[in-house]
Design a protein around this motif. Structure first.
Motif, PDB file in Angstrom:
ATOM      1  N   HIS A  81      66.580  48.805  26.603  1.00 46.87           N
ATOM      2  CA  HIS A  81      67.295  47.647  27.475  1.00 46.87           C
ATOM      3  C   HIS A  81      68.675  49.818  28.099  1.00 46.87           C
ATOM      4  O   HIS A  81      68.952  49.890  26.961  1.00 46.87           O
TER       5      HIS A  81
ATOM      6  N   HIS B  62      62.605  56.783  17.100  1.00 46.42           N
ATOM      7  CA  HIS B  62      62.722  56.160  18.456  1.00 46.42           C
ATOM      8  C   HIS B  62      60.980  56.668  19.043  1.00 46.42           C
ATOM      9  O   HIS B  62      60.017  55.882  18.686  1.00 46.42           O
TER      10      HIS B  62
ATOM     11  N   HIS C 194      67.858  56.110  16.429  1.00 44.62           N
ATOM     12  CA  HIS C 194      67.773  56.913  17.353  1.00 44.62           C
ATOM     13  C   HIS C 194      66.388  57.933  16.853  1.00 44.62           C
ATOM     14  O   HIS C 194      65.330  58.015  17.470  1.00 44.62           O
TER      15      HIS C 194
ATOM     16  N   ARG D 210      76.388  53.392  10.760  1.00 44.70           N
ATOM     17  CA  ARG D 210      76.252  53.876  10.400  1.00 44.70           C
ATOM     18  C   ARG D 210      76.428  55.370   9.995  1.00 44.70           C
ATOM     19  O   ARG D 210      77.333  56.124  10.961  1.00 44.70           O
TER      20      ARG D 210
ATOM     21  N   LEU E 230      71.411  45.628  15.362  1.00 44.20           N
ATOM     22  CA  LEU E 230      72.402  45.137  17.073  1.00 44.20           C
ATOM     23  C   LEU E 230      71.750  45.022  18.552  1.00 44.20           C
ATOM     24  O   LEU E 230      72.036  43.569  18.667  1.00 44.20           O
ATOM     25  N   ALA E 231      71.609  46.108  18.254  1.00 44.99           N
ATOM     26  CA  ALA E 231      70.233  45.829  19.388  1.00 44.99           C
ATOM     27  C   ALA E 231      69.398  45.448  19.386  1.00 44.99           C
ATOM     28  O   ALA E 231      68.926  43.633  20.306  1.00 44.99           O
TER      29      ALA E 231
ATOM     30  N   GLN F 182      57.412  56.169  16.994  1.00 48.00           N
ATOM     31  CA  GLN F 182      57.209  54.939  16.650  1.00 48.00           C
ATOM     32  C   GLN F 182      56.602  54.490  18.314  1.00 48.00           C
ATOM     33  O   GLN F 182      55.734  53.366  17.891  1.00 48.00           O
TER      34      GLN F 182
ATOM     35  N   ASP G   1      62.185  45.131   9.732  1.00 42.31           N
ATOM     36  CA  ASP G   1      63.024  46.002   9.441  1.00 42.31           C
ATOM     37  C   ASP G   1      62.163  45.899   7.462  1.00 42.31           C
ATOM     38  O   ASP G   1      61.728  45.038   7.307  1.00 42.31           O
TER      39      ASP G   1
ATOM     40  N   GLU H 295      64.313  51.852  23.049  1.00 43.92           N
ATOM     41  CA  GLU H 295      65.496  51.841  23.201  1.00 43.92           C
ATOM     42  C   GLU H 295      65.847  53.094  23.340  1.00 43.92           C
ATOM     43  O   GLU H 295      65.036  54.035  23.266  1.00 43.92           O
ATOM     44  N   LYS H 296      67.370  52.967  24.756  1.00 42.13           N
ATOM     45  CA  LYS H 296      67.580  54.427  24.508  1.00 42.13           C
ATOM     46  C   LYS H 296      68.316  55.198  22.722  1.00 42.13           C
ATOM     47  O   LYS H 296      68.743  54.123  22.680  1.00 42.13           O
TER      48      LYS H 296
ATOM     49  N   MET I 228      70.543  41.475  19.941  1.00 40.42           N
ATOM     50  CA  MET I 228      71.052  41.299  21.374  1.00 40.42           C
ATOM     51  C   MET I 228      69.963  41.263  21.685  1.00 40.42           C
ATOM     52  O   MET I 228      69.130  39.796  23.745  1.00 40.42           O
TER      53      MET I 228
ATOM     54  N   GLN J  95      78.696  46.652   8.196  1.00 39.51           N
ATOM     55  CA  GLN J  95      77.573  47.668   9.884  1.00 39.51           C
ATOM     56  C   GLN J  95      76.470  46.465   9.436  1.00 39.51           C
ATOM     57  O   GLN J  95      75.696  46.375  10.522  1.00 39.51           O
TER      58      GLN J  95
HETATM   59  N1  NAD Z   1      70.877  49.184  24.684  1.00 39.90           N
HETATM   60  C1  NAD Z   1      71.914  48.259  24.240  1.00 39.90           C
HETATM   61  O1  NAD Z   1      72.958  47.842  24.660  1.00 39.90           O
HETATM   62  C2  NAD Z   1      72.274  48.727  22.918  1.00 39.90           C
HETATM   63  C3  NAD Z   1      72.950  48.239  21.907  1.00 39.90           C
HETATM   64  C4  NAD Z   1      73.289  48.530  20.717  1.00 39.90           C
HETATM   65  C5  NAD Z   1      71.836  49.525  20.683  1.00 39.90           C
HETATM   66  N2  NAD Z   1      71.624  50.497  21.085  1.00 39.90           N
HETATM   67  C6  NAD Z   1      70.191  51.144  20.809  1.00 39.90           C
HETATM   68  O2  NAD Z   1      69.554  50.658  19.064  1.00 39.90           O
HETATM   69  C7  NAD Z   1      68.849  51.190  18.268  1.00 39.90           C
HETATM   70  C8  NAD Z   1      69.749  50.419  16.847  1.00 39.90           C
HETATM   71  O3  NAD Z   1      70.561  50.727  17.572  1.00 39.90           O
HETATM   72  P1  NAD Z   1      71.672  49.517  16.242  1.00 39.90           P
HETATM   73  O4  NAD Z   1      73.604  49.081  17.107  1.00 39.90           O
HETATM   74  O5  NAD Z   1      70.709  48.003  16.734  1.00 39.90           O
HETATM   75  O6  NAD Z   1      71.427  49.689  14.996  1.00 39.90           O
HETATM   76  P2  NAD Z   1      71.598  49.011  13.474  1.00 39.90           P
HETATM   77  O7  NAD Z   1      72.327  49.784  12.766  1.00 39.90           O
HETATM   78  O8  NAD Z   1      72.418  47.741  14.531  1.00 39.90           O
HETATM   79  O9  NAD Z   1      70.027  48.170  14.078  1.00 39.90           O
HETATM   80  C9  NAD Z   1      69.337  49.112  13.281  1.00 39.90           C
HETATM   81  C10 NAD Z   1      68.063  48.458  12.185  1.00 39.90           C
HETATM   82  O10 NAD Z   1      66.849  49.061  12.332  1.00 39.90           O
HETATM   83  C11 NAD Z   1      66.159  48.335  10.874  1.00 39.90           C
HETATM   84  N3  NAD Z   1      65.621  49.941  10.323  1.00 39.90           N
HETATM   85  C12 NAD Z   1      66.106  51.055   9.601  1.00 39.90           C
HETATM   86  N4  NAD Z   1      64.966  51.875  10.056  1.00 39.90           N
HETATM   87  C13 NAD Z   1      63.831  51.676  10.514  1.00 39.90           C
HETATM   88  C14 NAD Z   1      62.742  51.410  10.340  1.00 39.90           C
HETATM   89  N5  NAD Z   1      62.184  52.843  10.707  1.00 39.90           N
HETATM   90  N6  NAD Z   1      61.333  50.444  11.383  1.00 39.90           N
HETATM   91  C15 NAD Z   1      62.273  49.963  12.062  1.00 39.90           C
HETATM   92  N7  NAD Z   1      63.871  49.494  11.651  1.00 39.90           N
HETATM   93  C16 NAD Z   1      64.529  49.908  10.981  1.00 39.90           C
HETATM   94  C17 NAD Z   1      67.669  48.708  10.360  1.00 39.90           C
HETATM   95  O11 NAD Z   1      67.422  47.892   8.701  1.00 39.90           O
HETATM   96  C18 NAD Z   1      68.482  47.898  11.556  1.00 39.90           C
HETATM   97  O12 NAD Z   1      68.684  46.882  11.264  1.00 39.90           O
HETATM   98  C19 NAD Z   1      69.721  52.485  18.621  1.00 39.90           C
HETATM   99  O13 NAD Z   1      68.864  53.718  19.112  1.00 39.90           O
HETATM  100  C20 NAD Z   1      71.218  52.368  20.311  1.00 39.90           C
HETATM  101  O14 NAD Z   1      71.105  53.598  21.059  1.00 39.90           O
HETATM  102  C21 NAD Z   1      71.668  49.717  22.513  1.00 39.90           C
END
Ligand code: NAD
Length: 396
Positions: free
Chosen positions: A129, A84, A81, A169, A20-21, A87, A42, A101-102, A24, A282
């Motif tokens: 962000h 982070h 999280h 998740r 999702l992040a 990486q 990914d 990301e936070k 975006m 998800q």
């Molecule tokens: N700033 C914002 O507006 C915002 C919005 C959503 C999420 N986030 C942050 O982004 C991060 C991800 O959240 P999300 O909601 O996108 O989760 P998500 O589950 O939608 O996406 C995570 C993605 O990372 C992949 N992934 C898993 N392990 C990995 C790895 N080792 N290396 C690379 N990719 C891997 C997953 O397969 C998945 O596609 C979180 O830390 C969350 O805090 C920030």
């Protein structure tokens, strides 16, 4: 590759985590004049294939392969999280600039490891962000710092959303693994308050709750932050999908899109009505799954924010600020910037660091200070007392 005249070549961005992040940020990067989407990583094949197809970009199953791509200048880390910190360190070691990301990490020790790596590196690391990058929040911070409204007294930030019932998740519902609203959502409010008040939180008193045993991590939080400069912030968040505070913001959604009114409870009802479908739903949130609203007629926001100074109050309107000053009410429009407001501003900060050598306040030490506040929120709630923090880092 196309170039931006006079400004140097665009940043060749790699996206780690096409969820999702990631989706975006891709939506923001694709219209940003100073960024090209060069590669993605990914472990899931579907978002990888969609990303490669849409951008003709290189894709990798593993993060290390993305770090080894010599045609990637900077990596946006949007994995869960727990990855982070590790990486970020690997990307810096590979000579990449980093937008992570936070939260920066889940422990202060891991933050220290990233800080050491960032300070040894020749490249920049920015945490984002977060909604502290929103143009309207930065405009409030500038207004407060400019001094025309007099001394800052207090900040009120509240947000009521459906966060807990969006498909999650398993670790997102486990506080010990960074689940619940504290690390994910309250972090935005902490960053907003820190940016406006100058960054240095002195102490935290908070109460958090787990009101639905079927979603067994924090879903409500109220926190009182006192800053070194004497200002205070009151942060309230509820993720239980009853009241939706976008109602108080003209039904503008978090990202700035128009939102249908009166949809209270639909996310919770949808999830609970279809048990067993959560893992697939998800994954559908990621790149190439659900289509995110492309239009953004309004500025992004994160619930209601009202700032009180000696000579006036300020709050967000849908496209600027409402200033209630000594001479009455005025609306101050806020420019949208180069790219998509919010996420685009985080990319602007990356550009400014990489191409103009302008460091961002949102560096690794800033990310650690924000995590310190988040951890203090949980500790204060657990121990039912005020937590006094070690000196934090200021906005610069
Ligand atoms: N700033 C914002 O507006 C915002 C919005 C959503 C999420 N986030 C942050 O982004 C991060 C991800 O959240 P999300 O909601 O996108 O989760 P998500 O589950 O939608 O996406 C995570 C993605 O990372 C992949 N992934 C898993 N392990 C990995 C790895 N080792 N290396 C690379 N990719 C891997 C997953 O397969 C998945 O596609 C979180 O830390 C969350 O805090 C920030």
């Amino acid at each position: 590759m196309t170039t931006t005249p006079g400004d140097g070549p665009p940043i060749r961005l790699g996206i780690a985590g096409l969820g999702l992040a990631g989706a975006m940020m891709i939506r923001a990067a694709v219209i940003h004049p100073r960024v090209v989407l060069a590669a993605g990583a990914d472990p899931l094949p579907r978002p990888r294939e969609a990303f490669a197809r849409d951008f003709g970009a290189r894709v990798y199953a593993g993060f290390e392969a993305l770090c080894a791509d010599s045609e990637v200048d900077a990596i946006y880390i949007a994995s869960p999280h727990e990855y982070h910190a590790d990486q970020a360190v690997k990307a810096l070691a590979a000579g990449k600039h980093v937008l992570v990301e936070k939260p920066l990490a889940l422990t202060l020790a891991d933050c220290d490891t990233v800080i050491a790596a960032a300070e040894a590196a020749k490249t920049h690391l920015i945490v984002g962000h977060t909604h502290a990058f929103d143009p309207s929040i930065r405009a409030i911070a500038d207004l407060v710092r400019g001094g025309t409204l007099g001394r800052l007294g207090m900040i009120l930030a509240f947000n009521y959303s459906d966060f807990l019932y969006r498909p999650r998740r398993p670790e997102e519902l486990d506080t010990s693994r960074g689940g619940g609203i504290t690390f994910n959502q309250v972090t935005h409010q902490i960053e907003i308050a820190r940016l406006i008040a100058g960054g240095m939180v002195r102490s935290v008193r908070a109460n958090v709750g787990v009101l639905d045993p079927s979603r067994p991590s924090e879903g409500n939080c109220t926190a009182f932050l006192e800053f070194e400069n004497g200002a205070a912030a009151s942060l309230t968040y509820s993720a239980y999908d009853f009241f939706d505070s976008d109602e108080f913001h003209g039904w503008v959604a978090e990202g700035g899109a128009d939102k249908p009114a009166g949809r209270h409870g639909l996310t919770r009802q949808g999830l609970l009505a279809a048990p067993g479908t959560e893992p697939d739903r998800q994954k559908d949130l990621g790149y190439g799954g659900r289509r995110l609203p492309p239009e953004q007629p309004h500025l992004p926001h994160f619930g209601t924010v009202i700032v009180t100074c000696a000579k006036g109050d300020v709050r967000l309107s849908s496209n600027g600020l409402l200033v209630y000053g000594l001479d009455g009410l005025s609306e101050v429009p806020v420019p949208r910037g180069l790219g998509r407001p919010g996420h685009g501003d985080a990319l602007d900060a990356l550009w400014a660091a990489m191409r103009e050598g302008r460091r961002s306040s949102h560096d690794a030490r800033w990310g650690k200070a924000t995590l310190e506040v988040g951890l203090a929120v949980l500790q204060s709630a657990r121990e039912r007392r005020e937590i006094v923090l070690a000196p934090q880092v200021p906005v610069f």
